[in-house]
Design a protein around this motif. Sequence first.
Motif, short mmCIF file in Angstrom:
data_model
loop_
_atom_site.label_atom_id
_atom_site.label_comp_id
_atom_site.label_asym_id
_atom_site.label_seq_id
_atom_site.Cartn_x
_atom_site.Cartn_y
_atom_site.Cartn_z
N MET A 1 0.85 -1.17 0.00
CA MET A 1 0.00 0.00 0.00
C MET A 1 0.89 1.23 0.00
O MET A 1 1.94 1.25 0.62
CB MET A 1 -0.90 0.00 1.24
CG MET A 1 -1.78 1.21 1.34
SD MET A 1 -2.92 1.18 2.71
CE MET A 1 -4.22 0.28 1.94
N TYR A 2 0.46 2.25 -0.71
CA TYR A 2 1.20 3.50 -0.75
C TYR A 2 0.22 4.66 -0.61
O TYR A 2 -0.99 4.49 -0.75
CB TYR A 2 2.01 3.63 -2.04
CG TYR A 2 1.19 3.71 -3.30
CD1 TYR A 2 0.84 4.94 -3.83
CD2 TYR A 2 0.74 2.57 -3.94
CE1 TYR A 2 0.08 5.04 -4.98
CE2 TYR A 2 -0.01 2.64 -5.09
CZ TYR A 2 -0.34 3.88 -5.61
OH TYR A 2 -1.11 3.96 -6.74
N ALA A 3 0.76 5.83 -0.34
CA ALA A 3 -0.06 7.04 -0.21
C ALA A 3 0.75 8.23 -0.71
O ALA A 3 1.98 8.21 -0.70
CB ALA A 3 -0.47 7.26 1.24
N ILE A 4 0.04 9.23 -1.15
CA ILE A 4 0.67 10.51 -1.48
C ILE A 4 0.17 11.50 -0.44
O ILE A 4 -1.04 11.69 -0.28
CB ILE A 4 0.33 10.97 -2.91
CG1 ILE A 4 0.89 9.96 -3.91
CG2 ILE A 4 0.90 12.37 -3.16
CD1 ILE A 4 0.61 10.27 -5.35
N GLU A 15 5.52 4.78 1.38
CA GLU A 15 5.11 3.40 1.62
C GLU A 15 5.65 2.99 2.98
O GLU A 15 6.51 3.66 3.55
CB GLU A 15 5.70 2.47 0.55
CG GLU A 15 5.17 2.72 -0.84
CD GLU A 15 5.71 1.72 -1.85
OE1 GLU A 15 5.60 0.50 -1.58
OE2 GLU A 15 6.25 2.15 -2.87
N ALA A 16 5.15 1.89 3.50
CA ALA A 16 5.62 1.38 4.79
C ALA A 16 7.13 1.16 4.74
O ALA A 16 7.65 0.59 3.78
CB ALA A 16 4.91 0.10 5.15
N GLY A 17 7.84 1.65 5.75
CA GLY A 17 9.28 1.47 5.83
C GLY A 17 10.09 2.56 5.16
O GLY A 17 11.31 2.58 5.28
N ASP A 18 9.45 3.49 4.46
CA ASP A 18 10.17 4.58 3.79
C ASP A 18 10.72 5.58 4.80
O ASP A 18 10.15 5.79 5.86
CB ASP A 18 9.25 5.35 2.85
CG ASP A 18 9.02 4.65 1.53
OD1 ASP A 18 9.64 3.59 1.31
OD2 ASP A 18 8.22 5.16 0.73
N ALA A 19 11.83 6.19 4.45
CA ALA A 19 12.39 7.30 5.22
C ALA A 19 12.25 8.54 4.35
O ALA A 19 12.61 8.53 3.18
CB ALA A 19 13.85 7.04 5.54
N ILE A 20 11.70 9.60 4.91
CA ILE A 20 11.53 10.85 4.17
C ILE A 20 12.16 11.99 4.95
O ILE A 20 12.32 11.92 6.16
CB ILE A 20 10.04 11.16 3.88
CG1 ILE A 20 9.26 11.37 5.18
CG2 ILE A 20 9.42 10.07 3.05
CD1 ILE A 20 7.87 11.95 4.97
N GLU A 54 -10.92 11.48 2.74
CA GLU A 54 -11.61 11.63 4.02
C GLU A 54 -11.29 10.45 4.94
O GLU A 54 -11.40 9.30 4.56
CB GLU A 54 -13.12 11.70 3.80
CG GLU A 54 -13.90 12.04 5.04
CD GLU A 54 -15.37 12.24 4.75
OE1 GLU A 54 -16.16 11.97 5.67
OE2 GLU A 54 -15.71 12.64 3.63
N GLY A 55 -10.85 10.77 6.16
CA GLY A 55 -10.58 9.76 7.17
C GLY A 55 -9.23 9.05 7.04
O GLY A 55 -8.90 8.22 7.86
N ALA A 56 -8.45 9.39 6.03
CA ALA A 56 -7.15 8.73 5.83
C ALA A 56 -6.05 9.49 6.55
O ALA A 56 -6.01 10.72 6.54
CB ALA A 56 -6.82 8.65 4.34
N THR A 57 -5.17 8.76 7.21
CA THR A 57 -3.99 9.34 7.86
C THR A 57 -2.79 8.44 7.61
O THR A 57 -2.93 7.25 7.34
CB THR A 57 -4.19 9.50 9.38
OG1 THR A 57 -4.43 8.22 9.96
CG2 THR A 57 -5.33 10.45 9.71
N VAL A 58 -1.63 9.02 7.72
CA VAL A 58 -0.36 8.29 7.64
C VAL A 58 0.39 8.57 8.92
O VAL A 58 0.59 9.73 9.28
CB VAL A 58 0.46 8.72 6.41
CG1 VAL A 58 1.84 8.08 6.43
CG2 VAL A 58 -0.27 8.38 5.11
N GLU A 59 0.80 7.52 9.63
CA GLU A 59 1.55 7.68 10.87
C GLU A 59 3.01 7.36 10.64
O GLU A 59 3.35 6.46 9.88
CB GLU A 59 0.98 6.78 11.94
CG GLU A 59 -0.41 7.18 12.39
CD GLU A 59 -0.92 6.36 13.55
OE1 GLU A 59 -0.20 5.45 14.01
OE2 GLU A 59 -2.04 6.65 13.99
N ALA A 60 3.86 8.13 11.33
CA ALA A 60 5.32 7.96 11.19
C ALA A 60 5.98 8.25 12.52
O ALA A 60 5.37 8.81 13.43
CB ALA A 60 5.84 8.92 10.12
N THR A 61 7.24 7.87 12.62
CA THR A 61 8.05 8.17 13.79
C THR A 61 9.15 9.12 13.36
O THR A 61 9.87 8.85 12.39
CB THR A 61 8.68 6.90 14.39
OG1 THR A 61 7.64 5.99 14.70
CG2 THR A 61 9.47 7.21 15.62
#
Length: 67
Positions: A1-4, A15-20, A54-61
Amino acid sequence: MYAIIETGGKQLKVEAGDAIFRRKIRSWSRRKVTFDKVLLVGDETVTIGAPYVEGATVEATDRKTGK
């Protein structure tokens, strides 16, 4: 799964595991960060927001801060 997502005035594909590297956001190291400006979510089907999904979020550390 990916997101912009939109962050710091830019659009990034993640994507999961990416570093930005993101700018214009201050936080402490190892803090959870939630991006709620999700423009597109894709997997087998694609969901496009108008302007955001709507309702979509991306969580990161947040692992490191700097310029």
